[in-house]
Design an enzyme around this catalytic site. Structure first.
Site, PDB file in Angstrom:
ATOM      1  N   ARG A 170       2.075  -4.773   6.148  1.00  0.00           N
ATOM      2  CA  ARG A 170       1.332  -4.076   5.326  1.00  0.00           C
ATOM      3  C   ARG A 170       2.257  -2.729   5.401  1.00  0.00           C
ATOM      4  O   ARG A 170       2.542  -2.129   6.456  1.00  0.00           O
ATOM      5  CB  ARG A 170      -0.005  -3.739   5.924  1.00  0.00           C
ATOM      6  CG  ARG A 170      -1.011  -2.608   5.063  1.00  0.00           C
ATOM      7  CD  ARG A 170      -2.377  -2.323   5.496  1.00  0.00           C
ATOM      8  NE  ARG A 170      -2.818  -1.570   4.494  1.00  0.00           N
ATOM      9  CZ  ARG A 170      -4.270  -1.455   4.222  1.00  0.00           C
ATOM     10  NH1 ARG A 170      -4.950  -2.462   4.836  1.00  0.00           N
ATOM     11  NH2 ARG A 170      -4.692  -0.690   3.441  1.00  0.00           N
TER      12      ARG A 170
ATOM     13  N   ASP B  78       0.679  -1.052   0.012  1.00  0.00           N
ATOM     14  CA  ASP B  78       0.080  -0.005   0.132  1.00  0.00           C
ATOM     15  C   ASP B  78       0.889   1.316  -0.005  1.00  0.00           C
ATOM     16  O   ASP B  78       2.029   1.328   0.573  1.00  0.00           O
ATOM     17  CB  ASP B  78      -1.015   0.016   1.224  1.00  0.00           C
ATOM     18  CG  ASP B  78      -2.193   0.887   1.174  1.00  0.00           C
ATOM     19  OD1 ASP B  78      -2.432   1.413  -0.084  1.00  0.00           O
ATOM     20  OD2 ASP B  78      -2.597   1.216   2.120  1.00  0.00           O
TER      21      ASP B  78
ATOM     22  N   TRP C  23       2.838   8.028  -2.395  1.00  0.00           N
ATOM     23  CA  TRP C  23       4.157   8.190  -2.738  1.00  0.00           C
ATOM     24  C   TRP C  23       4.306   9.014  -3.999  1.00  0.00           C
ATOM     25  O   TRP C  23       5.009  10.136  -4.104  1.00  0.00           O
ATOM     26  CB  TRP C  23       4.847   6.702  -3.157  1.00  0.00           C
ATOM     27  CG  TRP C  23       6.149   6.981  -3.621  1.00  0.00           C
ATOM     28  CD1 TRP C  23       7.261   6.698  -2.678  1.00  0.00           C
ATOM     29  CD2 TRP C  23       6.805   7.019  -4.710  1.00  0.00           C
ATOM     30  NE1 TRP C  23       8.396   6.896  -3.534  1.00  0.00           N
ATOM     31  CE2 TRP C  23       8.046   6.749  -4.755  1.00  0.00           C
ATOM     32  CE3 TRP C  23       6.199   7.093  -6.091  1.00  0.00           C
ATOM     33  CZ2 TRP C  23       9.115   7.179  -6.019  1.00  0.00           C
ATOM     34  CZ3 TRP C  23       7.099   7.103  -7.154  1.00  0.00           C
ATOM     35  CH2 TRP C  23       8.302   7.138  -7.073  1.00  0.00           C
TER      36      TRP C  23
ATOM     37  N   ASN D 288     -10.798  -3.031  -5.880  1.00  0.00           N
ATOM     38  CA  ASN D 288     -10.153  -1.860  -6.836  1.00  0.00           C
ATOM     39  C   ASN D 288     -10.438  -1.744  -8.296  1.00  0.00           C
ATOM     40  O   ASN D 288     -10.113  -0.666  -8.942  1.00  0.00           O
ATOM     41  CB  ASN D 288      -8.450  -2.429  -7.087  1.00  0.00           C
ATOM     42  CG  ASN D 288      -7.576  -2.339  -5.726  1.00  0.00           C
ATOM     43  OD1 ASN D 288      -6.649  -2.957  -5.668  1.00  0.00           O
ATOM     44  ND2 ASN D 288      -8.057  -1.367  -4.897  1.00  0.00           N
TER      45      ASN D 288
ATOM     46  N   ARG E 237      -0.858   9.435  -9.890  1.00  0.00           N
ATOM     47  CA  ARG E 237      -0.748   7.947  -9.116  1.00  0.00           C
ATOM     48  C   ARG E 237      -0.238   7.113  -9.892  1.00  0.00           C
ATOM     49  O   ARG E 237       0.562   5.930  -9.291  1.00  0.00           O
ATOM     50  CB  ARG E 237      -2.199   7.784  -8.654  1.00  0.00           C
ATOM     51  CG  ARG E 237      -2.893   8.890  -7.735  1.00  0.00           C
ATOM     52  CD  ARG E 237      -4.355   8.416  -7.580  1.00  0.00           C
ATOM     53  NE  ARG E 237      -4.526   7.154  -7.197  1.00  0.00           N
ATOM     54  CZ  ARG E 237      -4.334   6.669  -6.007  1.00  0.00           C
ATOM     55  NH1 ARG E 237      -4.049   7.617  -4.660  1.00  0.00           N
ATOM     56  NH2 ARG E 237      -4.437   5.389  -5.506  1.00  0.00           N
TER      57      ARG E 237
ATOM     58  N   ARG F 286     -12.016   1.881  -8.929  1.00  0.00           N
ATOM     59  CA  ARG F 286     -10.900   3.298  -9.100  1.00  0.00           C
ATOM     60  C   ARG F 286     -11.034   3.745 -10.433  1.00  0.00           C
ATOM     61  O   ARG F 286     -11.881   3.088 -11.414  1.00  0.00           O
ATOM     62  CB  ARG F 286      -9.489   2.530  -9.145  1.00  0.00           C
ATOM     63  CG  ARG F 286      -9.076   2.273  -7.484  1.00  0.00           C
ATOM     64  CD  ARG F 286      -7.703   2.402  -7.194  1.00  0.00           C
ATOM     65  NE  ARG F 286      -7.572   1.950  -5.894  1.00  0.00           N
ATOM     66  CZ  ARG F 286      -6.421   2.127  -5.253  1.00  0.00           C
ATOM     67  NH1 ARG F 286      -5.159   2.309  -5.969  1.00  0.00           N
ATOM     68  NH2 ARG F 286      -6.485   1.824  -3.972  1.00  0.00           N
TER      69      ARG F 286
HETATM   70  C1  FPP Z   1      -2.010   0.185  -3.186  1.00  0.00           C
HETATM   71  O1  FPP Z   1      -1.519   1.443  -3.146  1.00  0.00           O
HETATM   72  C2  FPP Z   1      -1.416  -0.621  -4.397  1.00  0.00           C
HETATM   73  C3  FPP Z   1      -2.353  -1.124  -5.473  1.00  0.00           C
HETATM   74  C4  FPP Z   1      -3.773  -0.907  -5.538  1.00  0.00           C
HETATM   75  C5  FPP Z   1      -1.597  -1.809  -6.576  1.00  0.00           C
HETATM   76  C6  FPP Z   1      -0.324  -2.554  -6.184  1.00  0.00           C
HETATM   77  C7  FPP Z   1       0.125  -2.497  -7.436  1.00  0.00           C
HETATM   78  C8  FPP Z   1       1.727  -2.985  -7.638  1.00  0.00           C
HETATM   79  C9  FPP Z   1       2.493  -2.651  -6.498  1.00  0.00           C
HETATM   80  C10 FPP Z   1       2.406  -2.642  -8.897  1.00  0.00           C
HETATM   81  C11 FPP Z   1       2.047  -3.691  -9.869  1.00  0.00           C
HETATM   82  C12 FPP Z   1       1.875  -5.039  -9.661  1.00  0.00           C
HETATM   83  C13 FPP Z   1       2.267  -6.079 -10.418  1.00  0.00           C
HETATM   84  C14 FPP Z   1       2.009  -7.590 -10.005  1.00  0.00           C
HETATM   85  C15 FPP Z   1       3.036  -5.631 -11.766  1.00  0.00           C
HETATM   86  P1  FPP Z   1      -2.523   2.607  -3.298  1.00  0.00           P
HETATM   87  O2  FPP Z   1      -2.870   3.118  -4.683  1.00  0.00           O
HETATM   88  O3  FPP Z   1      -3.790   2.222  -2.643  1.00  0.00           O
HETATM   89  O4  FPP Z   1      -1.917   3.835  -2.446  1.00  0.00           O
HETATM   90  P2  FPP Z   1      -2.677   5.022  -1.827  1.00  0.00           P
HETATM   91  O5  FPP Z   1      -3.012   4.186  -0.472  1.00  0.00           O
HETATM   92  O6  FPP Z   1      -1.398   5.665  -1.410  1.00  0.00           O
HETATM   93  O7  FPP Z   1      -3.619   5.677  -2.653  1.00  0.00           O
END
Ligand code: FPP
Length: 238
Positions: free
Chosen positions: A180, A12, A17, A60, A25, A63
């Protein structure tokens, strides 16, 4: 040092970031995919046997379409190039989640990789894609109900191991350790049944900033914990 045999990670903080750096994003997800590669390599080097990564939850899909599209393209590239590299290194790769929701070419890649790496021993990478634990539990309940309705199963035959055998994680031991990143301290519908006795570790570090040193810190914290599984203190070999 006592290591978790099966470590699971909720990756997460990609979005935050990127926002912190004035980037879209989607740039956070791209950076997150790079972190994923580094952490998989390091986990194998450390001697972890199984690593499960939560890459996309069943929620997800809600989104914005551009963000979902970027993630799909990342998965596509990852499955075509990087996971093939894993395969060459003899790493077993498998997937949990609602695979049928993805485009046909992605489903094809997932099936192929699972097939081609099914017999590899030593290190196993599990990617959770469109995964939701409640949904997985409901699917298991439906399978059992259908068997019972056909007269193939008596309700009293259902116990914990029988139920576990109907989850998408049936061939995996329960995770010993769940990490996490990104500061939130919850499971967010990840491995709810399987996490019953898992040690939990939360770090404020955003996933793209998570690195070898941060994984070492997490593993050191795990090694210090005493796991009792509801029983009394037992002497454990370190
Ligand atoms: C959560 O961060 C992350 C995700 C919903 C996607 C995870 C994907 C990856 C690590 C990269 C791609 C993966 C593969 C298998 C190639 P968030 O977007 O919820 O972050 P936030 O809470 O800061 O908004």
């Amino acid at each position: 040092m006592r290591l978790p045999k099966h470590t699971a990670i909720i990756m997460d903080g990609n979005g935050r970031w990127a926002e912190k750096r004035g980037l879209p994003r989607t740039a956070g997800h791209k950076a997150g995919a790079e972190t994923l590669k580094k952490i998989i390599a390091y986990a194998q080097k450390k001697g972890i046997e199984i690593i499960t990564l939560y890459a996309f939850s069943s929620e997800n899909w809600k989104r914005p379409p551009e963000e979902v599209q970027t993630l799909m393209n990342l998965f596509r590239t990852y499955l075509k190039n990087d996971v093939n590299e894993l395969m060459k290194k003899g790493i077993r790769v498998s997937f949990i989640g609602e695979r049928e929701k993805f485009d046909a070419d992605l489903v094809e890649q997932m099936n192929r990789l699972e097939r081609q790496t099914a017999d590899f021993k030593g290190f196993h990478v599990v990617l959770a894609l469109s995964y939701g634990a409640r949904n997985d539990i409901i699917n298991a309940a439906r399978q059992l109900a259908a068997k019972a309705a056909r007269g193939q199963l008596k309700p009293q035959e259902i116990d914990e191991s029988f139920f576990s055998a109907h989850l998408s994680t049936a061939d995996l031991p329960a995770p010993d350790f769940i990490i996490r990143t990104g500061g939130e301290e919850r499971l967010s519908n990840f491995l709810l049944w399987e996490a019953a006795y898992a040690e939990l570790y939360f770090t404020p570090v955003f996933w793209p900033d998570f690195n070898e040193e941060e994984l070492d810190k997490a593993l050191e914290s795990y090694a210090k914990r005493e796991r009792r599984f509801g029983g009394l203190k037992i002497k454990q070999k370190v």
